[in-house]
Design a protein around this motif. Sequence first.
Motif, mmCIF file in Angstrom:
data_model
loop_
_atom_site.group_PDB
_atom_site.id
_atom_site.type_symbol
_atom_site.label_atom_id
_atom_site.label_comp_id
_atom_site.label_asym_id
_atom_site.label_seq_id
_atom_site.Cartn_x
_atom_site.Cartn_y
_atom_site.Cartn_z
ATOM 1 N N UNK A 180 -8.440 -3.001 -14.785
ATOM 2 C CA UNK A 180 -8.141 -2.062 -13.714
ATOM 3 C C UNK A 180 -8.426 -2.615 -12.332
ATOM 4 N N UNK A 181 -8.845 -3.894 -12.259
ATOM 5 C CA UNK A 181 -9.228 -4.467 -10.971
ATOM 6 C C UNK A 181 -8.033 -4.585 -10.043
ATOM 7 N N UNK A 182 -8.203 -4.102 -8.816
ATOM 8 C CA UNK A 182 -7.175 -4.271 -7.802
ATOM 9 C C UNK A 182 -5.977 -3.363 -7.924
ATOM 10 N N UNK A 183 -6.072 -2.310 -8.711
ATOM 11 C CA UNK A 183 -4.897 -1.481 -8.991
ATOM 12 C C UNK A 183 -4.289 -0.884 -7.722
ATOM 13 N N UNK A 184 -5.122 -0.380 -6.823
ATOM 14 C CA UNK A 184 -4.572 0.270 -5.635
ATOM 15 C C UNK A 184 -3.864 -0.727 -4.727
ATOM 16 N N UNK A 185 -4.446 -1.919 -4.575
ATOM 17 C CA UNK A 185 -3.820 -2.930 -3.723
ATOM 18 C C UNK A 185 -2.502 -3.394 -4.310
ATOM 19 N N UNK A 186 -2.454 -3.582 -5.639
ATOM 20 C CA UNK A 186 -1.232 -4.066 -6.290
ATOM 21 C C UNK A 186 -0.118 -3.023 -6.182
ATOM 22 N N UNK A 187 -0.440 -1.761 -6.445
ATOM 23 C CA UNK A 187 0.580 -0.722 -6.357
ATOM 24 C C UNK A 187 1.063 -0.537 -4.920
ATOM 25 N N UNK A 188 0.165 -0.707 -3.958
ATOM 26 C CA UNK A 188 0.584 -0.608 -2.551
ATOM 27 C C UNK A 188 1.530 -1.748 -2.187
ATOM 28 N N UNK A 189 1.246 -2.951 -2.656
ATOM 29 C CA UNK A 189 2.145 -4.082 -2.409
ATOM 30 C C UNK A 189 3.530 -3.808 -2.982
ATOM 31 N N UNK A 190 3.552 -3.258 -4.197
ATOM 32 C CA UNK A 190 4.837 -2.956 -4.840
ATOM 33 C C UNK A 190 5.612 -1.905 -4.043
ATOM 34 N N UNK A 191 4.968 -0.819 -3.719
ATOM 35 C CA UNK A 191 5.671 0.271 -3.049
ATOM 36 C C UNK A 191 6.065 -0.086 -1.613
ATOM 37 N N UNK A 192 5.174 -0.760 -0.894
ATOM 38 C CA UNK A 192 5.463 -1.102 0.500
ATOM 39 C C UNK A 192 6.568 -2.152 0.612
ATOM 40 N N UNK A 193 6.633 -3.046 -0.376
ATOM 41 C CA UNK A 193 7.623 -4.114 -0.311
ATOM 42 C C UNK A 193 8.896 -3.836 -1.088
ATOM 43 N N UNK A 194 9.049 -2.620 -1.589
ATOM 44 C CA UNK A 194 10.165 -2.328 -2.495
ATOM 45 C C UNK A 194 11.512 -2.390 -1.789
ATOM 46 N N UNK A 195 12.448 -3.103 -2.417
ATOM 47 C CA UNK A 195 13.820 -3.191 -1.944
ATOM 48 C C UNK A 195 14.703 -2.394 -2.900
ATOM 49 N N UNK A 196 15.264 -1.303 -2.456
ATOM 50 C CA UNK A 196 16.052 -0.458 -3.363
ATOM 51 C C UNK A 196 17.201 -1.227 -4.004
ATOM 52 N N UNK A 197 17.443 -0.954 -5.277
ATOM 53 C CA UNK A 197 18.574 -1.532 -6.010
ATOM 54 C C UNK A 197 19.505 -0.404 -6.418
ATOM 55 N N UNK A 198 20.690 -0.762 -6.858
ATOM 56 C CA UNK A 198 21.655 0.261 -7.264
ATOM 57 C C UNK A 198 21.120 1.095 -8.420
ATOM 58 N N UNK A 199 20.496 0.411 -9.393
ATOM 59 C CA UNK A 199 19.977 1.130 -10.563
ATOM 60 C C UNK A 199 18.694 1.896 -10.254
ATOM 61 N N UNK A 200 17.921 1.412 -9.272
ATOM 62 C CA UNK A 200 16.613 1.997 -8.982
ATOM 63 C C UNK A 200 16.435 2.137 -7.470
ATOM 64 N N UNK A 201 16.984 3.193 -6.876
ATOM 65 C CA UNK A 201 16.883 3.353 -5.425
ATOM 66 C C UNK A 201 15.461 3.605 -4.929
ATOM 67 N N UNK A 202 14.573 4.056 -5.808
ATOM 68 C CA UNK A 202 13.181 4.326 -5.440
ATOM 69 C C UNK A 202 12.241 3.516 -6.341
ATOM 70 N N UNK A 203 11.061 3.135 -5.822
ATOM 71 C CA UNK A 203 10.093 2.454 -6.682
ATOM 72 C C UNK A 203 9.650 3.371 -7.816
ATOM 73 N N UNK A 204 9.408 2.793 -8.965
ATOM 74 C CA UNK A 204 8.967 3.569 -10.123
ATOM 75 C C UNK A 204 7.885 2.786 -10.841
ATOM 76 N N UNK A 205 6.789 3.436 -11.113
ATOM 77 C CA UNK A 205 5.702 2.744 -11.789
ATOM 78 C C UNK A 205 4.915 3.719 -12.655
ATOM 79 N N UNK A 206 4.202 3.172 -13.621
ATOM 80 C CA UNK A 206 3.223 3.965 -14.343
ATOM 81 C C UNK A 206 2.055 3.095 -14.742
ATOM 82 N N UNK A 207 1.004 3.725 -15.223
ATOM 83 C CA UNK A 207 -0.237 3.049 -15.586
ATOM 84 C C UNK A 207 -0.454 3.132 -17.079
ATOM 85 N N UNK A 208 -1.143 2.143 -17.623
ATOM 86 C CA UNK A 208 -1.564 2.198 -19.018
ATOM 87 C C UNK A 208 -3.046 2.559 -19.070
ATOM 88 N N UNK A 209 -3.458 3.190 -20.165
ATOM 89 C CA UNK A 209 -4.819 3.704 -20.254
ATOM 90 C C UNK A 209 -5.273 3.749 -21.709
#
Length: 350
Positions: A208-237
């Motif tokens: 679980x180390x660094x989860x918030x920083x990694x998800x922020x990098x993903x969402x802030x840097x997201x480039x929309x694609x035709x199949x996925x116009x919005x970022x989508x993520x989930x967590x494992x537990x």
Amino acid sequence: MNDTGLTSSPALSVLDLVPVRSGQSSAEALASSMALVRRADELGYTRYWFAEHHNMPAVAASTPPVMIAAAAARTERIRVGSGGVMLPNHAPLVVAEQFAALEALAPGRIDLGIGRAPGSDPVVTALLRSSGPTSDVDRFPEHVRNILALMEPDGAQLRLTDGKTYDVHATPAATAAPTLWLLGSSDYSARLAAELGLPYVFANHFSGAGIDQVLALYRDGYRPSEAHPEPQTFLTLNAVVAPTAEEAHERALPQLRAMARLRTGKPMGTAETVEEALATPLDGLGQQMVEDMRARWLIGTPDEARAEVARLAERHGADEVMIVPVAGTYASEPLDATPGRVQTLELLAA
């Protein structure tokens, strides 16, 4: 809760490593996982993924495409997929062909989760690649792009050295492609998923180390694609849920101890029964690791567990949580079933 589907938020899914316990055969372990995916389908879980690990005594999840095909044939609505295919072990064309075929067998229900780790030790990794170079880790982004193109209905086009082009298709007449997810526990795959406009999964069950920083990098840097116009993520537990806290903690102990042995370099074996885990104490370092992991896992009664899942999803902005049901078994329980894992899914879905 009834058997028509989950109504809770966040959505719930399952990651299965197909655990093998003391005295259990591979056939019995696989039978118990097939029963578990059927139950997850009945309960309304969103998706059910199989991991890829090799030459591990307590893990029978080595060939996700085979298990996905078997699970798809035994279920009706749940999405099935890999969590994930370890791409350095496989030629991209083979991965694309396998998952294009799975999509044709179960249209609209296939996920291709891809990771960069080898999923085993250096010796087995060398064996996996003994027939020649497969997916070089340094070329991971290129190979992900190739798989995406190969699975599309139009296929991919190669340019040969003589200037001519060559069409390649993962399957001759595709009408759709599986959904491709990138998996990881560091910023590398998160950045690549953002660049390619792909969904991303953070492997919180592993680290679980660094989860918030990694998800922020993903969402802030997201480039929309035709199949996925919005970022989508989930967590494992990692999760163990039982009617009482005492039972939940007992059922969690075999997997907690196994992870402690793995991280301290101790010999690995099949998963202990609860009784075996209770009977043999760990050394000081191993026990400290158990306590550290216990604090990060979801272990408890149904109301506590459901509340904690909701808090975790809200804290990290996740629409979905993928449960790794790690409940151990008592010696008296059948070898071809995993009642503790079934119970975890049922109680979370209630």
